[in-house]
Design a protein around this motif. Structure first.
Motif, mmCIF file in Angstrom:
data_model
loop_
_atom_site.group_PDB
_atom_site.id
_atom_site.type_symbol
_atom_site.label_atom_id
_atom_site.label_comp_id
_atom_site.label_asym_id
_atom_site.label_seq_id
_atom_site.Cartn_x
_atom_site.Cartn_y
_atom_site.Cartn_z
ATOM 1 N N GLN A 261 0.846 -1.192 0.000
ATOM 2 C CA GLN A 261 0.000 0.000 0.000
ATOM 3 C C GLN A 261 0.878 1.237 0.000
ATOM 4 O O GLN A 261 1.838 1.334 0.770
ATOM 5 C CB GLN A 261 -0.925 -0.006 1.219
ATOM 6 C CG GLN A 261 -2.058 0.996 1.121
ATOM 7 C CD GLN A 261 -3.115 0.766 2.201
ATOM 8 O OE1 GLN A 261 -2.836 0.175 3.248
ATOM 9 N NE2 GLN A 261 -4.323 1.238 1.959
ATOM 10 N N CYS A 262 0.549 2.167 -0.862
ATOM 11 C CA CYS A 262 1.369 3.365 -1.047
ATOM 12 C C CYS A 262 0.822 4.532 -0.223
ATOM 13 O O CYS A 262 -0.203 4.420 0.440
ATOM 14 C CB CYS A 262 1.434 3.728 -2.527
ATOM 15 S SG CYS A 262 2.087 2.391 -3.566
ATOM 16 N N ALA A 263 1.513 5.666 -0.306
ATOM 17 C CA ALA A 263 1.162 6.813 0.529
ATOM 18 C C ALA A 263 -0.229 7.349 0.231
ATOM 19 O O ALA A 263 -0.866 7.950 1.115
ATOM 20 C CB ALA A 263 2.200 7.920 0.333
ATOM 21 N N ASP A 264 -0.724 7.158 -0.978
ATOM 22 C CA ASP A 264 -2.059 7.640 -1.335
ATOM 23 C C ASP A 264 -3.162 6.639 -1.010
ATOM 24 O O ASP A 264 -4.315 6.830 -1.388
ATOM 25 C CB ASP A 264 -2.101 8.006 -2.818
ATOM 26 C CG ASP A 264 -1.645 6.867 -3.734
ATOM 27 O OD1 ASP A 264 -1.367 5.769 -3.215
ATOM 28 O OD2 ASP A 264 -1.554 7.095 -4.954
ATOM 29 N N GLY A 265 -2.799 5.553 -0.306
ATOM 30 C CA GLY A 265 -3.771 4.541 0.068
ATOM 31 C C GLY A 265 -4.017 3.501 -1.002
ATOM 32 O O GLY A 265 -4.706 2.509 -0.755
ATOM 33 N N LYS A 266 -3.466 3.687 -2.197
ATOM 34 C CA LYS A 266 -3.649 2.733 -3.276
ATOM 35 C C LYS A 266 -2.622 1.607 -3.175
ATOM 36 O O LYS A 266 -1.536 1.798 -2.634
ATOM 37 C CB LYS A 266 -3.537 3.437 -4.631
ATOM 38 C CG LYS A 266 -4.626 4.477 -4.856
ATOM 39 C CD LYS A 266 -4.483 5.152 -6.212
ATOM 40 C CE LYS A 266 -5.585 6.173 -6.426
ATOM 41 N NZ LYS A 266 -5.459 6.863 -7.741
ATOM 42 N N TRP A 267 -2.994 0.462 -3.726
ATOM 43 C CA TRP A 267 -2.133 -0.710 -3.686
ATOM 44 C C TRP A 267 -1.475 -0.922 -5.051
ATOM 45 O O TRP A 267 -2.085 -0.681 -6.094
ATOM 46 C CB TRP A 267 -2.934 -1.965 -3.338
ATOM 47 C CG TRP A 267 -3.409 -2.030 -1.923
ATOM 48 C CD1 TRP A 267 -4.486 -1.376 -1.392
ATOM 49 C CD2 TRP A 267 -2.844 -2.786 -0.853
ATOM 50 N NE1 TRP A 267 -4.627 -1.680 -0.060
ATOM 51 C CE2 TRP A 267 -3.630 -2.560 0.299
ATOM 52 C CE3 TRP A 267 -1.761 -3.648 -0.763
ATOM 53 C CZ2 TRP A 267 -3.362 -3.146 1.520
ATOM 54 C CZ3 TRP A 267 -1.487 -4.249 0.461
ATOM 55 C CH2 TRP A 267 -2.280 -3.988 1.585
ATOM 56 N N ALA A 325 5.139 2.892 1.532
ATOM 57 C CA ALA A 325 4.208 3.795 2.201
ATOM 58 C C ALA A 325 4.672 5.253 2.171
ATOM 59 O O ALA A 325 3.904 6.157 2.521
ATOM 60 C CB ALA A 325 4.006 3.353 3.648
ATOM 61 N N PRO A 328 3.408 8.191 -3.218
ATOM 62 C CA PRO A 328 2.157 7.785 -3.870
ATOM 63 C C PRO A 328 2.402 6.749 -4.967
ATOM 64 O O PRO A 328 3.505 6.645 -5.521
ATOM 65 C CB PRO A 328 1.609 9.095 -4.445
ATOM 66 C CG PRO A 328 2.788 9.997 -4.564
ATOM 67 C CD PRO A 328 3.723 9.618 -3.458
ATOM 68 N N SER A 329 1.365 6.018 -5.296
ATOM 69 C CA SER A 329 1.486 4.911 -6.245
ATOM 70 C C SER A 329 1.961 5.381 -7.615
ATOM 71 O O SER A 329 2.733 4.678 -8.286
ATOM 72 C CB SER A 329 0.145 4.185 -6.376
ATOM 73 O OG SER A 329 -0.878 5.085 -6.788
ATOM 74 N N GLY A 570 -13.270 -3.329 1.909
ATOM 75 C CA GLY A 570 -12.184 -3.101 2.870
ATOM 76 C C GLY A 570 -11.132 -4.188 2.916
ATOM 77 O O GLY A 570 -10.264 -4.160 3.804
ATOM 78 N N LYS A 572 -7.987 -6.783 1.258
ATOM 79 C CA LYS A 572 -6.674 -6.575 0.648
ATOM 80 C C LYS A 572 -6.604 -7.369 -0.661
ATOM 81 O O LYS A 572 -7.290 -8.374 -0.816
ATOM 82 C CB LYS A 572 -5.560 -7.049 1.590
ATOM 83 C CG LYS A 572 -5.492 -6.305 2.904
ATOM 84 C CD LYS A 572 -4.261 -6.714 3.705
ATOM 85 C CE LYS A 572 -4.285 -8.185 4.084
ATOM 86 N NZ LYS A 572 -3.121 -8.585 4.905
#
Length: 812
Positions: A261-267, A325, A328-329, A570, A572
């Motif tokens: 998961q990246c800083a923008d919440g996207k995987w 993390a 961003p993605s 919610g 993964k």
């Protein structure tokens, strides 16, 4: 009868199927030119009301509404079948006989008919009459347990091996999917998808065989065989699993599958996980790619398949998680593309259907549906340069073409004559294929052709032995001869050219720019063999052709991992070990090649074919479609975050000792759950309360008792069988039915794996030999194509070709 464009123009298909596997297979027949007549019962195919994908899978077909239990209307159906080339059905066992639609009756009326039957389990196992609901087939066969696999791998478990690195401390997050034990319920209908691919392949192969024999035949496959082909990489039993390189960590759930998961919440997913890249570019406030960052092919620290790499992945997991993390993605994806790291975002199917690049290429199409208006859905899934496919139109309304089709029965009819050229030993008997493929997607397609009777020569490099020692390679390389050549040497390329002169098909899945550099591109080889069929399988669409692709990243882009992991609720992302990304691409390539052979044998014309993992994955998620004007998706059942199911009626439940799967189809069956378990008011509860109540009732019962109560009440259910694979190779009914096979392989000894995936009544399939040994047949092949022994010896001495000293049965 309208004549459609495409390789199957002039072929009429009668579609008597419902559900998923049959409708998907016949959709693809329509996309490539067949006139598909969907025969629906009064009120329409029930699948229209239970599956959002039914609107996609019915596209391009004509609909006739018939009550086949009415004698007069059944006679109309029989008249349609008399004029047909193909009939596809998936009735319960015994129904076709009771209706006079069985094979013996139909072939007496229409000897040219190809009849394809798709059953839940085939006709020869003792549980053949169990319900054919996808989730229940997955439960009975243990497929839900295979979604992320077993610690120590399924192969280790089947072989009774101690768990490798059993005491290794695995950090949180390494395991794919939800943080719970037990079987996992995915959104993807793997048994039906496998059966659909198999049915399509069997039909196309039978049509090719008919060109030679003048006769149709009965082709059978099943959801069980769909399961067996989906587990081909994990359900194997070698005599010597300790053989060098055979076992690897990839099917062990303790090994990270590269989801972060990246800083923008996207995987995103980076497969294979690359610690040196992730940590190397993330030292500062921004991602920085410099000369110290190696491409994977140049990285001495890249993760390999050996089990010892689990230690490395476990060691670096927390650091990689923290690194991803930080940014961003979008920045990660840009850096990965710059270096050549396989990485893609985990996105929704809706995002894929709104992807302009896929729309521009026709992998996503817009159709004006007569009931819901313009919608976008999966488009053409493979390309054919001389006989391109075309989506014929939207799904019809129920019975839309009834009068038109019945009127056609009044026209004079004479069967199209076929001049037999002789009998065939197998559907693709007489076809020679050169396999230049890598990894799984390319080689798997050619293994399918071998099983169907083609002679396949695998053109290996002189350094392929390591890969071909792994159990993953054993999934896709049985029944092939092997010649080992250094194609970078002009003398090696000259050897290949001699093979090309004799070949019908060349297939590979290397990046096309690499094929050009080697001189094995279509433009080069077609000058040697003008009627050559050339099939190129890739990872993605043309806009991403410069990027490395694989099963995992294709599933990310198509929305498969998003859906299977219940991310809308919610969860993964999860990459299923039973995925049809690589192997689905292989099926698409196999069908394109068979259709191209069919076309060439009619016209003398070869052509260029193209397929991709991404297209296969979009087909796997084709239950999704979007409003073409708003881009919004259709409401549909979705998996919960913990992968128990889509709601109280379709769900995994834990009992006192095991797990059980419910697949309740209607209110009557839901009331039967109440009565059988003594629950009051279940039908009036909201989903959460119903799940809580039913879970409590089942948790105190043994699975066998819960199954007895529910099954006796007519509730569709199965116990989640975690022992199915353990019995597979020892149960005589599977061997007697040809579902498993035993081969003698030089590296691992006696080797057992999945067997015949179809039954053909006229031209049976064959398993031509064990998984290949690199260079096993080099000298024999070169002698057969005219090289003198002195020239062969010289090329061997110079390392241009390689001959293995290991010996096993030569593939047919």
């Amino acid at each position: 009868m309208p004549v459609m464009a495409g390789v199957l123009g002039g072929i009429r298909v009668i579609d008597l199927t419902s559900g998923i596997s049959g409708p998907m297979a016949t959709m693809l027949l329509s996309d490539y030119g067949a006139d598909v007549v969907k025969v629906e019962p009064p009120g329409g195919d029930p699948t229209r009301n239970t599956e959002t994908g039914a609107r996609v899978w019915a596209r391009g077909k004509r609909s006739i509404e018939l009550d086949i239990h009415d004698e007069a209307q059944r006679e109309q159906l029989l008249a349609l079948i008399d004029r047909a080339d193909v009939l596809v059905e998936n009735f319960d066992l015994g129904v076709t006989e009771s209706l006079g639609l069985d094979w013996e009756t139909l072939r007496a009326r229409n000897p040219r008919l190809v009849m394809c039957s798709i059953t839940p389990y085939g006709r020869h196992v003792d549980f053949k009459n169990r319900p054919g609901i996808d989730a229940l087939v997955a439960a009975r066969t243990g497929l839900h347990w295979e979604q992320r696999g077993w610690v120590g791998t399924s192969i280790g478990r089947i072989c009774g091996l101690p768990v490798e690195l059993e005491d290794l401390d695995i950090p949180p997050g390494c395991f794919d999917g939800p943080d719970r034990e037990g079987p996992l319920y995915p959104q993807s209908r793997w048994p039906s998808l496998g059966a659909s691919f198999l049915a399509l392949t069997g039909i196309n192969a039978a049509l090719r065989a008919r060109l030679h024999t003048g006769r149709g035949q009965w082709v059978e496959t099943s959801l069980l065989q769909g399961v067996l082909v989906s587990t081909a990489g994990g359900w194997q039993r070698p005599e010597h699993p300790e053989a060098d390189g055979y076992m690897c960590w990839i099917f062990d759930p303790r090994g990270s599958k590269g989801h972060f998961q990246c800083a923008d919440g996207k995987w995103i997913q980076n497969w294979v996980p690359n610690p040196s890249f992730a940590l190397g570019v993330s030292q500062g406030d921004t991602i920085s790619v410099d000369d110290r960052i190696n491409k994977p092919t140049d990285d001495p620290t890249r993760i390999g398949p050996d089990y010892s790499e689990l230690v490395v992945l476990a060691h670096y997991h927390a650091q990689m998680k923290a690194a991803y993390a930080k940014y961003p993605s979008k920045e990660w994806l840009e850096a990965a593309a710059q270096v050549g790291i396989p990485m893609q975002p985990t996105r929704r199917p809706e995002d894929a259907l709104n992807d302009q690049a896929l729309i521009d290429e026709g992998i996503v199409v817009t159709l004006d549906d007569p009931e819901v208006g313009p919608i976008r859905q999966v488009g053409l899934v493979y390309g054919m340069s001389k006989t391109p496919g075309m989506v014929q139109g939207p799904a019809p309304t129920v019975g839309q073409h009834t009068d038109e089709i019945l009127a056609e029965l009044l026209n004079p009819f004479a069967a199209t004559p076929t001049t037999p050229s002789g009998d065939l030993k197998a559907p693709l008997d007489g076809v020679l294929v050169l396999d230049l493929g890598l990894a799984i997607a390319g080689p798997f397609s050619n293994q399918l052709l071998s099983d169907l009777g083609a002679t396949v020569i695998k053109v290996n490099t002189v350094y392929d032995t390591f890969w071909h020692s792994t159990h993953i390679a054993y999934t896709a390389n049985r029944g092939k001869q092997s010649i080992s050549i250094n194609l970078k040497d002009p003398r090696g390329l000259a050897v290949l050219h001699e093979l090309v002169k004799r070949a019908d098909i060349v297939q590979h899945n290397m990046r096309y720019e690499a094929a050009i550099r080697l001189g094995v591109d279509y433009e080069s080889l077609v000058t040697i063999k003008p009627d050559l069929i050339y099939c190129h399988s890739s990872g993605f669409d043309k806009s991403r052709a410069h990027l490395p692709g694989n099963d995992q990243t294709g599933a990310c882009l198509a929305g498969v991992e998003y859906e299977d992991g219940g991310m809308a609720n919610g969860g993964k992302p999860i990459w299923s070990l039973t995925s049809f990304g690589d192997t689905g691409n292989g099926f698409l390539a196999a069908n394109a090649m068979i259709q191209a052979i069919y076309h060439r044998e009619l016209t003398g014309e070869g052509q260029f074919l193209s397929t991709s993992i991404l297209a296969a994955c979009l087909l796997n998620s084709s239950y999704a479609w979007v409003d073409a004007e708003t881009g919004e998706g259709v409401d549909r059942p979705m998996i919960d975050a913990l992968m128990f199911g889509t709601g109280p009626r379709t769900r995994l439940y834990e009992t006192a000792d095991r797990w059980i799967c419910l697949a309740v189809q209607n209110d009557e069956q839901w009331h039967a759950v109440e009565r059988s378990l003594g629950i009051d008011g279940l039908t009036s509860m909201d989903n959460g309360h119903a799940i809580e109540t039913l879970s409590a009732a089942l948790r105190v019962l043994a699975a066998s008792e819960a199954f007895r109560l529910l099954d006796d009440a007519g509730v569709p259910c199965e116990i989640e069988d975690d022992q199915f694979a353990m019995r597979l190779f020892d149960d005589p009914q599977f061997r007697d039915a040809g579902l498993v096979t035993t081969l003698q392989q030089a590296q691992v000894g006696r080797f057992e794996q999945f067997g015949h995936m179809w039954t053909f009544s006229e031209t049976p399939t064959r398993i031509a030999g064990p998984p290949l040994i690199v260079g096993h047949d080099t000298v024999d092949i070169m002698s057969e194509i005219g090289f003198a022994q002195g020239d062969i010896d010289s090329l061997l001495a110079d390392g241009v070709i390689l001959q293995s000293t290991l010996r096993q049965e030569r593939a047919l």
